[in-house]
Design an enzyme around this catalytic site. Sequence first.
Site, PDB file in Angstrom:
ATOM      1  CE1 TYR A 227      -5.714  13.156   5.304  1.00 52.79           C
ATOM      2  CE2 TYR A 227      -6.349  11.285   6.543  1.00 52.79           C
ATOM      3  CZ  TYR A 227      -5.917  11.820   5.291  1.00 52.79           C
ATOM      4  OH  TYR A 227      -5.760  10.883   4.385  1.00 52.79           O
TER       5      TYR A 227
ATOM      6  CE  LYS B 105       9.598  12.066   1.695  1.00 55.54           C
ATOM      7  NZ  LYS B 105      10.181  10.572   1.268  1.00 55.54           N
TER       8      LYS B 105
ATOM      9  CG  ASP C 266       9.389   7.473   0.905  1.00 52.64           C
ATOM     10  OD1 ASP C 266       9.585   7.652   2.200  1.00 52.64           O
ATOM     11  OD2 ASP C 266       9.888   8.405   0.005  1.00 52.64           O
TER      12      ASP C 266
ATOM     13  CG  ASP D   6      -6.363   7.431   6.374  1.00 49.75           C
ATOM     14  OD1 ASP D   6      -6.725   6.139   6.338  1.00 49.75           O
ATOM     15  OD2 ASP D   6      -6.824   8.144   5.447  1.00 49.75           O
TER      16      ASP D   6
ATOM     17  CG  ASP E   4      -6.793   2.292   4.493  1.00 53.31           C
ATOM     18  OD1 ASP E   4      -6.993   1.492   5.589  1.00 53.31           O
ATOM     19  OD2 ASP E   4      -7.724   2.639   3.921  1.00 53.31           O
TER      20      ASP E   4
END
Length: 361
Positions: free
Chosen positions: A133, A199, A232, A256, A260
């Site tokens: 981002y 990752k 993940d 992010d 959430d």
Amino acid sequence: MTTIAVLPGDGIGPEVVEAALPILDAVGVGWAVEFGEIGWGCWRREGEPIPSATWDLIERADATLMGAITSKPPREAEAELPADLQGTGRRYASPVIALRRRLGLYANIRPITDLYGADFDFVVIRENTEGLYAGYDYRGLDDDLWNLVGDHPGAVESGRDDTAVALRLQTRSGLDRIFRCAFDRAAAGGFTRVTLADKPNVLRASGELARERFDAIAAEHPEVEAHTANVDAVAMQMVRSPESFGVIVAENMFGDILSDLGAGVMGGLGLASSANVGGRGSLFEPVHGSAPDIAGRGVANPFATILTVGQMLAELGAPDESARVRAAVREAVQHGAVVTPDLGGTASTADAAAEVVRRLG
């Protein structure tokens, strides 16, 4: 005296901020509040989502409490500008990102707490300034970028004008400060484990840099267990066994998504608070958006904003008052008689907030 800049913003922002502010009086901290404007209304009026007067207020305040901000795509944003500003090249930019960058607020702190019991209590720390981002997102590639990706089959077929590239920025200095923040927060909060969610098996170069710096900072904190996990796998474990985490730290995009997800594990965005810290001052905001579909109906959940006020109390040196606020919200949620529709009740925004104030005594 401590001064809080209060920026209600757009949509349900003014409603939840108005409902939550009495919490400050209820816990007796005696702080001053000053109101300022921010968001879509400012953009539509003058082509600036953060007016200069608001910047002045933020700069002189000890902290900033914000309600919610509306954002729209570029075409719609320009269409809502005053006629004399349309076609002048103005581009709407996220006020939250502008605040984080100008004030150096590199860490987003998201508590994930089981308000219905005592099964889990952990924190997601999201890096605010780097990662995917960071803003290095391009469509229609110059020679340098085309030389990097032009041999990809999709790029060959599509051509440089219809190929887009987003770059993930990771720097040693940025990684070190967010990892130090994570370990410091673990120590302060009594957490015994810090997990880096990334990752590295796919993003090999940037992931390896992150892992190297994480291990280096972890070595400074031998009392805390440090663990690197694929993002993940962390997401799945957050759903299946959230009680296994202490502090989760991640780059901007991964943080992010995970934060959430954590809000969902808690029971929804109506219970999710956040703090942006690390530079000059601090910015506190509920995680939910401006929710224009319910704005003005008086049914928005104020608990996220009240918990944000509680988080602000802790950050500004009032931990006992912060604990009282969290306990009062927990009691209200568990009792369930005076909660808003998103939590299965019928209470209004004002009544749900008043219930928390009543429980504060």
